[in-house]
Write a protein that holds these residues in place. Structure first.
Motif, mmCIF file in Angstrom:
data_model
loop_
_atom_site.group_PDB
_atom_site.id
_atom_site.type_symbol
_atom_site.label_atom_id
_atom_site.label_comp_id
_atom_site.label_asym_id
_atom_site.label_seq_id
_atom_site.Cartn_x
_atom_site.Cartn_y
_atom_site.Cartn_z
ATOM 1 N N UNK A 85 9.233 16.029 6.701
ATOM 2 C CA UNK A 85 8.327 14.887 6.647
ATOM 3 C C UNK A 85 8.911 13.740 5.844
ATOM 4 N N UNK A 86 9.584 14.060 4.756
ATOM 5 C CA UNK A 86 10.222 13.011 3.964
ATOM 6 C C UNK A 86 11.288 12.282 4.774
ATOM 7 N N UNK A 87 11.972 13.008 5.629
ATOM 8 C CA UNK A 87 12.960 12.366 6.507
ATOM 9 C C UNK A 87 12.296 11.317 7.380
ATOM 10 N N UNK A 141 0.853 -1.189 0.000
ATOM 11 C CA UNK A 141 0.000 0.000 0.000
ATOM 12 C C UNK A 141 0.885 1.234 0.000
ATOM 13 N N UNK A 142 0.658 2.117 -0.968
ATOM 14 C CA UNK A 142 1.251 3.451 -0.961
ATOM 15 C C UNK A 142 0.159 4.394 -0.484
ATOM 16 N N UNK A 143 0.238 4.791 0.764
ATOM 17 C CA UNK A 143 -0.814 5.585 1.376
ATOM 18 C C UNK A 143 -0.483 7.065 1.423
ATOM 19 N N UNK A 144 -1.377 7.807 2.052
ATOM 20 C CA UNK A 144 -1.157 9.244 2.244
ATOM 21 C C UNK A 144 -0.955 9.527 3.720
ATOM 22 N N UNK A 145 -0.080 10.453 4.001
ATOM 23 C CA UNK A 145 0.080 11.029 5.334
ATOM 24 C C UNK A 145 0.581 12.451 5.132
ATOM 25 N N UNK A 146 0.260 13.329 6.044
ATOM 26 C CA UNK A 146 0.585 14.745 5.908
ATOM 27 C C UNK A 146 2.071 14.963 6.179
ATOM 28 N N UNK A 147 2.849 15.206 5.143
ATOM 29 C CA UNK A 147 4.286 15.405 5.302
ATOM 30 C C UNK A 147 4.600 16.643 6.131
ATOM 31 N N UNK A 148 3.682 17.599 6.157
ATOM 32 C CA UNK A 148 3.918 18.836 6.891
ATOM 33 C C UNK A 148 3.496 18.749 8.357
ATOM 34 N N UNK A 149 2.991 17.610 8.768
ATOM 35 C CA UNK A 149 2.528 17.420 10.140
ATOM 36 C C UNK A 149 3.726 17.155 11.048
ATOM 37 N N UNK A 150 3.862 17.956 12.089
ATOM 38 C CA UNK A 150 4.966 17.773 13.016
ATOM 39 C C UNK A 150 4.921 16.457 13.768
ATOM 40 N N UNK A 151 3.739 15.818 13.778
ATOM 41 C CA UNK A 151 3.592 14.535 14.468
ATOM 42 C C UNK A 151 3.618 13.366 13.491
ATOM 43 N N UNK A 152 4.229 13.550 12.315
ATOM 44 C CA UNK A 152 4.219 12.506 11.295
ATOM 45 C C UNK A 152 4.882 11.221 11.780
ATOM 46 N N UNK A 153 5.930 11.340 12.577
ATOM 47 C CA UNK A 153 6.595 10.135 13.090
ATOM 48 C C UNK A 153 5.602 9.236 13.811
ATOM 49 N N UNK A 154 4.828 9.840 14.718
ATOM 50 C CA UNK A 154 3.852 9.068 15.480
ATOM 51 C C UNK A 154 2.753 8.514 14.575
#
Length: 280
Positions: free
Chosen positions: A128-130, A77-90
């Motif tokens: 976010x890419x990191x 699955x290639x999904x979506x997540x907000x790269x600009x979200x500071x909580x992306x890790x979680x």
């Protein structure tokens, strides 16, 4: 294993798809799910697929992971997540802990719909890419020619990461060759860490006036740039239905790839997708 490296599911009755509002997209403005795709895959000798995001919503990513959990043929699955979200890790860790979370293989955003052609280069997006690459996930580049310079700079900024270019950056097939697209594809391929999906090409041509010969120059250029180890076949079903049926699309692209040699064809139909997405 023969893999369809790019397909979608959606249901416009249950969610909004802003890109689907154009009148000419009416034929695909209905629900498409696993029960629709499975017999088409079987009839065309396809064993597995990569399910790719359609809208910018975590709910869709969660739904797709559930579908992958329930349908073994969806191997990634290639999904979506907000790269600009500071909580992306979680967020990414939570997604991977869900049933089917082990099949999350990449993240994608509809970059070509952003007003800013340099959206990928924003500091928050790069941060976010990191987070994505720290978790050994790939990033799918959904860009057109306009966004290729930013995509090239991004691939150069993350030399150890894995990027997958969707639809060969949507070449202007209906309008003829473009030096800007040709040169941009070559520069992106030179980064060495980008794979290219040979997908979505028929819908970039005139929908009722295309064939394998019309697509071949664009497939050939992508192959020349990316080589036999970084081309990936994808149907782009059900978007492809605007231009042709699942079997028609598969046959045309297989014919194009076969003209480049059996190794190119065979790797594009499975081995390269496994490498790009680190499929088990």
């Amino acid at each position: 294993m023969i893999i369809d490296g790019h397909q979608h599911f959606w249901d416009p009755a249950r969610a909004d798809y802003p890109w689907m509002e154009a009148d000419e997209l009416g034929p695909i403005r209905r629900a498409f799910g696993p029960a629709d795709l499975a017999p088409l895959m079987k009839a065309n000798g396809i064993d597995a697929s990569i399910l790719v995001q359609c809208r910018s919503a975590l709910e869709e990513t969660e739904q797709f992971l559930h579908i992958a959990h329930e349908n073994p043929f969806v191997v990634g699955v290639v999904g979506w997540a907000d790269l600009a979200d500071g909580a992306l890790d979680e967020t990414l860790d939570r997604l991977r802990a869900l049933p089917g979370g082990g099949r999350l293989v990449g993240i994608r955003h509809q970059v070509h719909d952003e007003a800013d052609p340099d959206w990928l280069l924003r500091e928050d997006v790069q941060r976010g890419l990191t987070a994505v690459f720290t978790r050994d996930l790939a990033y799918d580049l959904l860009v057109r020619t306009r966004e290729l310079p930013a995509a090239i700079s991004t691939a150069q900024a993350f030399p150890q990461a894995r990027f997958v270019l969707d639809h060969a950056a949507k070449p202007p097939i209906a309008d003829g060759a473009s030096a800007e697209w040709t040169d941009g594809i070559a520069a992106l391929a030179a980064c060495g860490n980008v794979w290219c999906k040979i997908s979505g090409l028929a819908t970039e041509a005139v929908w009722n006036d295309w064939d394998a010969d019309r697509l071949f120059p664009f497939v050939e250029h992508a192959a020349r740039c990316f080589g036999e180890d970084r081309l990936i076949y994808g149907s782009d079903w059900p978007v492809c239905l605007l231009a042709g049926g699942y079997g028609e699309i598969k046959s045309a692209l297989e014919a194009c790839l076969a003209r480049l040699g059996p190794r190119v064809r065979d790797k594009a139909f499975g081995v390269n997708a496994k490498a790009a997405y680190r499929l088990g």
